[in-house]
Design a protein around this motif. Structure first.
Motif, PDB file in Angstrom:
ATOM      1  N   ILE A 108     -13.756   8.199 -19.259  1.00  0.00           N
ATOM      2  CA  ILE A 108     -13.405   7.077 -18.401  1.00  0.00           C
ATOM      3  C   ILE A 108     -12.259   7.504 -17.485  1.00  0.00           C
ATOM      4  O   ILE A 108     -11.169   7.830 -17.948  1.00  0.00           O
ATOM      5  N   GLU A 109     -12.523   7.520 -16.191  1.00  0.00           N
ATOM      6  CA  GLU A 109     -11.483   7.830 -15.207  1.00  0.00           C
ATOM      7  C   GLU A 109     -10.566   6.622 -15.048  1.00  0.00           C
ATOM      8  O   GLU A 109     -11.020   5.475 -15.085  1.00  0.00           O
ATOM      9  N   TRP A 110      -9.266   6.887 -14.831  1.00  0.00           N
ATOM     10  CA  TRP A 110      -8.297   5.785 -14.762  1.00  0.00           C
ATOM     11  C   TRP A 110      -7.467   5.904 -13.494  1.00  0.00           C
ATOM     12  O   TRP A 110      -6.743   6.875 -13.291  1.00  0.00           O
ATOM     13  N   LEU A 111      -7.591   4.907 -12.620  1.00  0.00           N
ATOM     14  CA  LEU A 111      -6.778   4.793 -11.419  1.00  0.00           C
ATOM     15  C   LEU A 111      -5.872   3.575 -11.557  1.00  0.00           C
ATOM     16  O   LEU A 111      -6.340   2.495 -11.942  1.00  0.00           O
ATOM     17  N   ASN A 112      -4.589   3.725 -11.254  1.00  0.00           N
ATOM     18  CA  ASN A 112      -3.646   2.600 -11.312  1.00  0.00           C
ATOM     19  C   ASN A 112      -2.989   2.411  -9.955  1.00  0.00           C
ATOM     20  O   ASN A 112      -2.424   3.342  -9.377  1.00  0.00           O
ATOM     21  N   LEU A 113      -3.067   1.182  -9.431  1.00  0.00           N
ATOM     22  CA  LEU A 113      -2.423   0.832  -8.171  1.00  0.00           C
ATOM     23  C   LEU A 113      -1.176   0.016  -8.468  1.00  0.00           C
ATOM     24  O   LEU A 113      -1.225  -0.945  -9.244  1.00  0.00           O
ATOM     25  N   HIS A 114      -0.073   0.379  -7.856  1.00  0.00           N
ATOM     26  CA  HIS A 114       1.161  -0.398  -8.021  1.00  0.00           C
ATOM     27  C   HIS A 114       1.829  -0.533  -6.654  1.00  0.00           C
ATOM     28  O   HIS A 114       1.931   0.419  -5.899  1.00  0.00           O
ATOM     29  N   ALA A 115       2.234  -1.762  -6.352  1.00  0.00           N
ATOM     30  CA  ALA A 115       2.773  -2.065  -5.027  1.00  0.00           C
ATOM     31  C   ALA A 115       4.293  -2.133  -5.063  1.00  0.00           C
ATOM     32  O   ALA A 115       4.894  -2.611  -6.041  1.00  0.00           O
ATOM     33  N   ALA A 116       4.908  -1.683  -3.986  1.00  0.00           N
ATOM     34  CA  ALA A 116       6.347  -1.852  -3.833  1.00  0.00           C
ATOM     35  C   ALA A 116       6.679  -3.338  -3.882  1.00  0.00           C
ATOM     36  O   ALA A 116       6.021  -4.153  -3.235  1.00  0.00           O
ATOM     37  N   GLY A 117       7.668  -3.692  -4.675  1.00  0.00           N
ATOM     38  CA  GLY A 117       8.066  -5.080  -4.796  1.00  0.00           C
ATOM     39  C   GLY A 117       7.335  -5.860  -5.864  1.00  0.00           C
ATOM     40  O   GLY A 117       7.686  -7.016  -6.128  1.00  0.00           O
ATOM     41  N   ASP A 118       6.326  -5.266  -6.486  1.00  0.00           N
ATOM     42  CA  ASP A 118       5.615  -5.936  -7.573  1.00  0.00           C
ATOM     43  C   ASP A 118       6.422  -5.732  -8.848  1.00  0.00           C
ATOM     44  O   ASP A 118       6.387  -4.659  -9.461  1.00  0.00           O
TER      45      ASP A 118
END
Length: 285
Positions: free
Chosen positions: A227-237
Motif C-alpha cells: 500500500i503506497e502512502w501519500l500525506n498532504l499537509h497544508a501550511a497553517g493546518d
C-alpha cells in the motif's frame, strides 16, 4: 479504479450523498485543472459516519438511532487526560495554564473541567483566538473514536467502502486518516480484499503522540506491504502540523497551500496537484 473517501469531524448535518458529490466535485476540479479538461474522472464515494456524532434530536418521536456521543457529554478522567496531553503540544512552553483565567471563553461550555478550560486559553495565547476551542472539539471526537464503543460503529460504517472489491484508492481526511490507518493495521479488519493500492491522508493528526499511543503505535507507523502512502499537509493546518515523515518513514509527505481562511478544509486538499498526479500516475483513470 474506485476512489473511497473517509471524512473527518463536523459532518453530522450532511449525508453520504452530499459529501460524495462535494468530494467528487473537488477531485474533478483538481484533475482537470492539473491534467486538462478532457481528463477522465474516477468514481468516488465517501464512507459516512458523521450521523453518530450529531446532537440527538429533542423532538417527540425521535428515532432510536440517535448518536452514541455528542459534545455535551461529561468528561471522564481518561478523556480529560487525553485532551490535556493533546493540547499541551499547542501551548507555549513558558506559560503555566493553571495561572490563566477562563472567563474570556464565555458561556456555552460549563461542562468543561477547569484544567481543560485553562489549556484551551493557553492554546489561544500561542496560536490565536478560538483555536483552543476548535482543537478541543477535534480532540474529543478523536478520543471517542479511539476509546468509546462508537469506534466499532464507525468501523462498521466504513468497512463496506474500504473493503469494496476491485482496485481502489483511499482518501482519508483528518479523523478519517486515523480511522483508515487503524482499520488497515487491525487484525480484525485489515486492508480488505485485494486491490487497495494507495492511501492518501490529508490534514492528518497521526503525528499526535496521544493518538499513536492509543493505537498501540509508539514505534514508526507502517502500513501493510503493497500500500503506497501519500500525506498532504497544508501550511497553517494546526491539526496536520508539519506532516508525518518524522513518525512514518515510508510516507511521502507533500506540503500544499490551502489558503489562510480554512487550511484544514477537506475539499481544498482533494483539489491539490499531488493527489491529481498520483491518480493519473497509478492508472486510476
Amino acid at each position: 479504479m474506485h476512489v473511497v473517501g473517509i471524512h473527518g469531524i463536523w459532518q453530522g448535518n450532511t449525508t453520504a450523498v452530499k459529501l460524495s458529490a462535494d468530494w467528487a466535485g473537488a477531485l474533478t476540479k483538481g484533475l482537470r485543472t492539473h491534467h486538462g479538461p478532457a481528463c477522465p474522472i474516477p468514481p468516488l464515494k465517501v464512507a459516512y459516519y458523521g450521523n453518530l456524532f450529531r446532537t440527538p434530536s429533542k423532538r417527540l418521536g425521535a428515532q432510536d438511532d440517535t448518536p452514541l456521543v455528542d459534545d455535551t457529554d461529561p468528561f471522564t478522567e481518561q478523556e480529560e487526560a487525553f485532551v490535556l496531553d493533546t493540547l499541551a503540544q499547542y501551548t507555549p512552553a513558558d506559560l503555566d495554564p493553571e495561572q490563566l483565567e477562563t472567563e474570556t471563553l464565555g458561556l456555552g461550555i460549563p461542562y468543561i473541567p477547569r484544567p481543560v478550560a485553562q489549556a484551551v486559553v493557553a492554546v489561544d495565547h500561542k496560536i490565536g483566538r478560538d483555536t483552543g476551542r476548535r482543537l478541543l472539539r477535534f480532540a474529543r471526537q478523536v478520543y471517542r473514536y479511539l476509546h468509546h464503543d462508537i469506534g466499532e460503529r464507525i468501523r462498521a460504517e466504513v468497512r463496506t467502502e474500504l473493503h469494496r472489491p476491485g482496485p481502489r484508492l483511499v482518501i482519508a481526511h483528518s479523523l478519517g486518516s486515523v480511522i483508515a490507518f487503524d482499520m488497515l493495521t487491525r487484525d480484525d479488519t485489515g486492508p480488505g480484499p485485494d486491490g487497495l493500492t494507495t492511501l492518501v491522508t490529508c490534514g492528518s493528526p497521526l503525528a499526535w503522540p496521544t493518538i499513536r499511543h492509543s493505537l498501540g503505535q509508539d514505534a514508526a507507523l507502517q502500513l501493510p506491504d503493497g500500500i503506497e502512502w501519500l500525506n498532504l499537509h497544508a501550511a497553517g493546518d494546526i491539526v496536520a502540523q508539519s506532516g508525518l515523515a518524522a513518525v512514518a518513514p515510508a510516507v511521502r509527505d507533500e506540503p500544499v497551500s490551502n489558503g489562510i481562511s480554512n487550511p484544514h478544509s477537506a475539499l481544498r486538499y482533494v483539489e491539490k496537484q499531488p493527489l491529481a498526479d498520483l491518480i493519473v500516475k497509478t492508472g486510476a483513470l
